[in-house]
Design a protein around this motif. Structure first.
Motif, short mmCIF file in Angstrom:
data_model
loop_
_atom_site.label_atom_id
_atom_site.label_comp_id
_atom_site.label_asym_id
_atom_site.label_seq_id
_atom_site.Cartn_x
_atom_site.Cartn_y
_atom_site.Cartn_z
N THR A 97 36.27 17.70 69.10
CA THR A 97 35.19 18.55 69.98
C THR A 97 33.79 18.61 69.40
O THR A 97 33.62 18.48 68.16
CB THR A 97 35.65 19.89 70.16
N THR A 107 35.05 15.27 74.50
CA THR A 107 34.82 16.04 73.36
C THR A 107 33.80 17.25 73.85
O THR A 107 33.78 18.23 73.09
CB THR A 107 33.82 15.13 72.18
N GLU A 137 36.04 19.64 64.62
CA GLU A 137 34.69 19.99 65.32
C GLU A 137 33.64 19.42 64.72
O GLU A 137 33.48 19.79 63.47
CB GLU A 137 34.52 21.23 65.91
#
Ligand code: URP
Ligand code: ZN
Ligand code: ZN
Ligand code: ZN
Length: 464
Positions: free
Chosen positions: A312, A370, A265
């Motif tokens: 993400t 995402t 992330e």
């Protein structure tokens, strides 16, 4: 039986590309998606000229978070009001047990804090800060309660950091029950050495926060934890939270290319801001970990977001007031005493849309992937959340792609009077949030009631 709501003339963006037509909603769920819906409905909204995306899932928030001697200024009410205003229909917040507290009672505390206050829906991750037989025993218990993702820390020595042996033991145990392990990857031992050295030299300004946490210490920790987790085989699901360097992303991507289920992330502030912000008179506001990096790193992160290597986007929403950041003193405290964290849940959408999509760096497909599809899969919320199809929750953000906004604390909903993006101008803004078929936010007003958000338990994550 008429539909509850029909969204007409929708320009919808999905991971598979755009769709134009109508969406019918019944009992909080998507009931049909087709070119033209003529069926009776209690309410019809014409969305001509707008862009519609799945409600964002902010998989990284810290509401009412006890950390570095302070509790974050956004409780579950203010924090999720900000989320909803920003088109985020679901947050995944970190349950943070107190030292010595067991996991189940920490989970119960988080539910009792969140349930009466939340405006968005929410899921929960579990932070583990110590290992004992009770904690190990309770890992499957909290997974059964829908807490399928965990966070372990390789940094914050004396507060949250765990040694490698305990990281290994926990990743193994979490994996045995199908959970996902999130990792804060920075080398806390070396950071601690650097902090002590700077303090001895009287180097206490906020920018030393950055110098005490150089890029290499994130890269090293990411490499180390990947090696450790890879020993446990290819069924292990691991993700590195808030990655701030291209090189750490590349480590994770190369494992993924070799069949490991490793993901990472990044957060909008690493895409938007650089180390220079720490040198300003309000530099204390920009202290978070990992720290803001160079423009070169920002560019590397944008490129990896565009290529799909970053899985993400999570905000790492962790808000402290100026008074908290300054520990209630006039002067800025030494850098290591400034509580780490910045706001962000409400500004994910406009920043990523304008600086990513409108500037031509990422596609709308990547935006959707995402911000909703991938977090939903990673945190076990899919296919209830993170996808537009019949049966899924009717969660949407409605973007006016031409609305110009100058970001300031006045247009945002957090319980603080500043924003780290003050004065930044964007074109494209969330103008309506639909949460389970209800209008939760419209044109600056949060309509959803305190406590109307729902706990969304995670199921065993679906990942390739
Ligand atoms: O500075 C940060 N990121 N504060 C929140 C705690 C964490 O490490 O995510
Ligand atoms: Zn048990
Ligand atoms: Zn962290
Ligand atoms: Zn965080």
């Amino acid at each position: 039986m008429p539909l509850d709501l029909v969204l007409k003339n929708v320009k919808l963006f999905t991971i598979a590309g755009p769709f134009e037509g109508d969406i019918g909603i019944k009992d909080g769920k998507i009931s049909k998606i087709q070119g033209d819906i003529q069926e009776q409905a209690d309410k019809v909204i014409d969305l001509s000229g707008k862009y519609v995306v799945p409600g964002l899932i902010d998989g990284h928030t810290h509401m009412e978070f006890p950390f570095m001697g302070e509790i974050t200024a956004d409780d579950f009410y203010y924090g999720t009001k900000a989320s909803i205003a920003g088109g985020v229909t679901t947050i995944v917040d970190f349950v943070t047990p107190a030292p010595g507290q067991d996991l189940v009672s920490a989970y119960q505390k988080w539910r009792s804090n969140a349930d009466p206050k939340v405006v968005s829906d929410f899921g929960l991750h579990m932070i583990i800060r110590q290992v004992n037989s009770k904690i190990l025993e309770q890992i499957p218990d909290v997974i059964n309660k829908g807490v399928v993702s965990f966070k372990l820390f390789m940094a914050y020595k004396n507060e949250l950091m765990l040694p490698d042996g305990e990281l290994y033991k926990l990743i193994k145990r979490i994996s045995d029950f199908g959970g996902v392990t999130g990792i804060h990857a920075e080398n806390g031992e070396i950071i601690n050495e650097l902090i002590q050295d700077f303090l001895k030299e009287g180097k206490v300004d906020p920018v030393y926060h950055y110098y005490s946490r150089p890029d290499i210490l994130e890269i090293e920790a990411t490499n180390r934890i990947s090696s450790i987790a890879s020993m446990l085989g290819k069924d292990v699901k691991m993700y590195i939270v808030h990655t701030s360097t291209g090189e750490a992303t590349d480590i994770i991507s190369s494992y993924r290319k070799n069949g490991f289920r490793f993901y990472n992330e990044t957060a909008p502030h690493y895409l938007m801001l650089n180390t220079e912000f720490l040198k300003r008179s309000d530099g204390f506001r920009y202290v978070m970990s990992p720290p803001l990096r160079s423009d070169e790193q920002r560019t590397k992160l944008w490129m990896r977001l565009a290529s799909g290597d970053i899985f993400t986007i999570g905000s790492d929403h962790c808000v402290y007031s100026d008074a908290q950041k300054k520990r209630y003193k006039e002067e800025v405290p030494p850098f290591h005493e400034i509580p780490n964290g910045v706001p962000g849940t409400e500004t994910i959408l406009p920043l990523l849309f304008y600086f990513g999509v409108k500037k031509g760096i990422i596609t709308m497909e990547r935006f959707v992937e995402t911000t909703s599809y991938n977090p939903a899969r990673l945190f076990g919320l899919y296919p209830k959340k993170g996808v537009i199809m019949p049966g899924a929750d009717a969660d949407f953000a409605v973007i006016d792609p031409n609305k110009k906004v100058r970001i300031s604390a006045d247009v945002l909903h957090s319980n603080i009077d500043y924003t780290i993006y003050d004065g930044i101008e964007v074109e494209g803004w969330n103008t309506m949030t639909i949460r389970r078929g209800e209008i939760a936010y419209e044109d600056g007003q949060v309509i959803a009631k305190k406590g109307s958000g729902k706990y969304t338990p995670g199921k065993t994550p679906i990942l390739l």
